[in-house]
Enzyme design. Structure first.
Site, mmCIF file in Angstrom:
data_model
loop_
_atom_site.group_PDB
_atom_site.id
_atom_site.type_symbol
_atom_site.label_atom_id
_atom_site.label_comp_id
_atom_site.label_asym_id
_atom_site.label_seq_id
_atom_site.Cartn_x
_atom_site.Cartn_y
_atom_site.Cartn_z
ATOM 1 N N CYS A 172 -7.859 2.285 1.264
ATOM 2 C CA CYS A 172 -8.510 1.308 0.648
ATOM 3 C C CYS A 172 -8.502 0.839 -0.281
ATOM 4 O O CYS A 172 -8.555 1.405 -1.892
ATOM 5 C CB CYS A 172 -9.768 2.471 0.736
ATOM 6 S SG CYS A 172 -11.202 1.767 -0.528
ATOM 7 N N SER B 29 1.401 -1.140 -0.432
ATOM 8 C CA SER B 29 0.341 -0.477 0.087
ATOM 9 C C SER B 29 0.973 1.044 0.307
ATOM 10 O O SER B 29 0.331 2.422 -0.567
ATOM 11 C CB SER B 29 -1.241 -0.099 1.216
ATOM 12 O OG SER B 29 -2.315 -1.010 0.776
ATOM 13 N N ASP C 89 -17.744 2.539 -0.740
ATOM 14 C CA ASP C 89 -16.738 0.918 -1.034
ATOM 15 C C ASP C 89 -17.644 -0.120 -0.689
ATOM 16 O O ASP C 89 -17.961 0.198 0.882
ATOM 17 C CB ASP C 89 -15.760 1.547 -0.281
ATOM 18 C CG ASP C 89 -14.643 0.025 0.003
ATOM 19 O OD1 ASP C 89 -14.779 -1.035 -0.841
ATOM 20 O OD2 ASP C 89 -14.155 0.002 0.397
#
Length: 634
Positions: free
Chosen positions: A383, A327, A351
């Site tokens: 996310c 990430s 989401d």
């Protein structure tokens, strides 16, 4: 019977005398001719040879340059010590001689093994050490019995020493004895051959290797008159050697030490860079090694311990280890979306916690999703779904082009040789990488995982720190370097290694501000908040977790996996957020979650560099005890 008259006898005698005289005359003529040839015609040649026999040129090895950190702390230096040396070509029975020497001076089995190794690598007329660092008592004992040992002598030699041992070992590197391959390369170059006459050591790795020309210096020579047996009679002339230049580094060795201690016994890497210059402030690869082991020729036991260790301490993970960025890739993806116009900062979506592509479902780390997510929130909460959709919209070509300009998938040009390229995936890369036609095609579904720093992505910690420093410096990229000054050892005049701007990527300030706000949010209320609670400065960062192997849909439960199958933990950061002085990347191999394993290491480094706060001294506790065990929490 014929009677000879006296007249006949006289004439015959005269003929014989004349013939003998002519023969003698011819002999003297030949001698005179030879004398003229040797003393007149060939005078210069034989005079030179005679002089060469009378005068011996002895090389004088220069003092190798020192290496210090940015504050003058010595990291590599030299000291003089006595060695007991054998010239094998002058010894009739080598084994017997060594055994007799062992009765006078202690010679351990490891000394014998090292000598045999050196003998295999060297020419038999070279002087090779059987024992180094003799005490004064040992020197005196041998000198009293020297007459018994032809081809054995005591010599004073300079030895390289790394006073801090393992600290910064992968950056500094080490020197070792010149091997046959290196000697062949030296002998092919006339200038090098002259300068390395008498030199037995050369830089093998790190700065010792890449700055060998500066550190070595220029060899000197002494003209010595010798007698018929080759013994020195007197010194005729001396050309002193020119010592090697000293290196002053950009490294802060106290910062380096704090970073290394923060890793404890864990494997990994940290690279910290000054964004405005490219100067490397810390260059960590753990586990480390002691470069002092290599100076005299490493023993078999020590080499086996290093080479066969499952932790591979000799690998420079900072610039040779390639890992998925996880990430930590997301801030760069967000910037790519803004700069290419694929997304606006205000764009938001709900989401659901997954992304469906064809027959495949790509799950988010949080079941049920993160609710309504815009770009800043996508960075703060990390996310996955946001970046699955973004990667699909951008496509691999656009991602690869943008990330390539940031330095991903290419060498940074740091001043240590041997840097790895890593893997920046693209259609062209896949065509080169695979052989079978069915493997060469790039499938759209492969792009999805690229968006969250997985898939084929593989970059070095140095590349990740380099890109983070460029982001912190508003898109202005500098080539990383570890040497700050090359200092002339004779004059003391420093020659600065000028910061080298590589590119101004021209990012829009408003786009950089969006990414910065997201990374600040990671520190203030996101996945990095716990690690930076109570910090006296504002940092911007991003946690990351990189999958080591595929779970194939199974749930990730860290404590149920073998340690080496656990995820890698990553963290990138820069500080202060509004005026960055330092940017870094941290990788902990199989560390689990970036927030629990990598971010606390970064906190200790930034605390010291920004706020002058030193850690209590203990390495961080094993994050396994209190880390969230649900897969994907960065």
């Amino acid at each position: 019977m014929e009677l000879k008259t006296p007249e006949q006898e006289f004439h015959r005698f005269r003929a014989r005398v004349a013939a003998a005289a002519l023969l003698v005359l011819c002999g003297f003529g030949l001698i005179i001719a030879r004398y003229v040839y040797l003393q007149v015609v060939r005078y210069d040649y034989f005079s030179t040879r005679a002089e060469a026999n009378r005068i011996s040129l002895l090389p004088i090895v220069p003092n190798r340059g020192l290496i210090t950190d940015r504050n003058g702390v010595v990291l590599a230096r030299n000291y003089s010590a006595y060695t007991l040396e054998i010239t094998p070509s002058k010894v009739q029975n080598l084994e017997e001689t060594i055994n007799e020497l062992a009765d006078i001076i202690e010679i351990q089995p490891k000394d014998r093994r090292r000598f045999r190794k050196l003998l295999d690598e060297s020419k038999n007329f070279e002087s090779l050490p059987i024992r180094t660092r003799l005490t004064d008592e040992e020197v005196a004992r041998f000198i009293a019995r020297r007459y018994r040992f032809d081809g054995v002598d005591i010599k004073a030699r300079l030895f390289r020493q790394y006073p801090l041992g393992e600290v910064a070992s992968h950056a500094i590197g080490y020197i070792g004895r010149i091997n046959q391959r290196e000697m062949a390369k030296i002998e092919d170059d006339d200038e090098l051959a002259a300068n390395y006459r008498g030199t037995e050591h050369i830089g093998k790795t790190g700065l010792e290797q890449s700055y060998e020309k500066d550190l070595h210096g220029i060899s000197g020579f002494e003209q010595v008159e010798v007698d018929a047996s080759g013994r020195a009679v007197r010194s005729l002339d001396r050309t002193p050697p020119v010592p090697g230049n000293n290196l002053q580094l950009t490294l802060d060795i106290e910062l380096q030490r704090i970073a290394e201690q923060a890793f404890g016994n864990r494997r990994g890497s940290l690279v910290a860079i000054e964004p405005s210059t490219g100067g490397v402030l810390a260059f960590v690869s753990t586990p480390r090694f002691d470069p002092n082991l290599f100076v005299d020729g490493i023993t078999t036991e020590n080499w086996d311990a290093l080479n066969n260790s499952p932790d591979h301490p000799m690998i420079n993970r900072a610039m040779n280890g390639a890992y998925p960025p996880g990430s930590t890739f997301k801030p760069f993806m967000a910037l790519a979306a803004l700069e290419t116009g694929k997304r606006s900062a205000s764009y938001a979506f709900h989401d659901p916690g997954f992304f469906v592509f064809g027959n495949n479902t790509f799950n988010d780390d949080k079941k049920g999703g993160h609710g309504v997510v815009d770009m800043v929130k996508s960075i703060v909460v990390s996310c996955d779904t946001y970046y699955y959709t973004l990667a699909n919209e951008m496509g691999i070509d656009l991602i690869s082009e943008f990330m390539g300009k940031l330095g991903f998938g290419s060498r940074t040009g740091i001043d240590i040789s041997g840097e790895s390229v890593g893997v920046l995936p693209s259609k062209e890369w896949k065509q080169r990488r695979f052989k079978k036609p069915e493997q060469k095609k790039w499938f759209a579904g492969e792009t999805i995982s690229i968006g969250i720093g997985q898939g084929y992505n593989a970059y070095t910690p140095l590349q990740l720190a380099h890109a983070t420093a460029t982001l912190a410096n508003n898109g202005v990229m500098f080539k990383p370097h570890i040497v700050k000054y090359v200092v002339d050892a004779q004059t003391g005049v420093p020659r600065m290694v000028e910061p080298t701007p590589v590119a101004d990527l021209g990012y829009k300030p408003e786009n950089l501000d969006v990414v910065r706000r997201g990374m600040i949010g990671v520190i203030t209320g996101g996945t990095g908040a716990r690690a930076f609670a109570g910090a006296k400065y504002q940092a911007a960062g991003k946690t990351g977790t990189a999958q080591v192997f595929s779970l194939k849909g199974a749930k990730y439960v860290e404590h149920e996996l073998h340690e080496r199958l656990r995820d890698h933990a990553l963290f990138i950061a820069y500080a202060p957020a509004d005026n960055p002085k330092i940017a870094l990347a941290v990788l902990v191999e199989n560390g689990g979650f970036g927030a629990a394993a990598a971010a606390p290491i970064a906190r200790q480094v930034l605390d010291y560099y920004i706020a002058g706060i030193k850690p209590a001294g203990a390495a961080p506790e094993d994050p396994d005890a209190d880390a969230d065990t649900e897969h994907g929490h960065d």
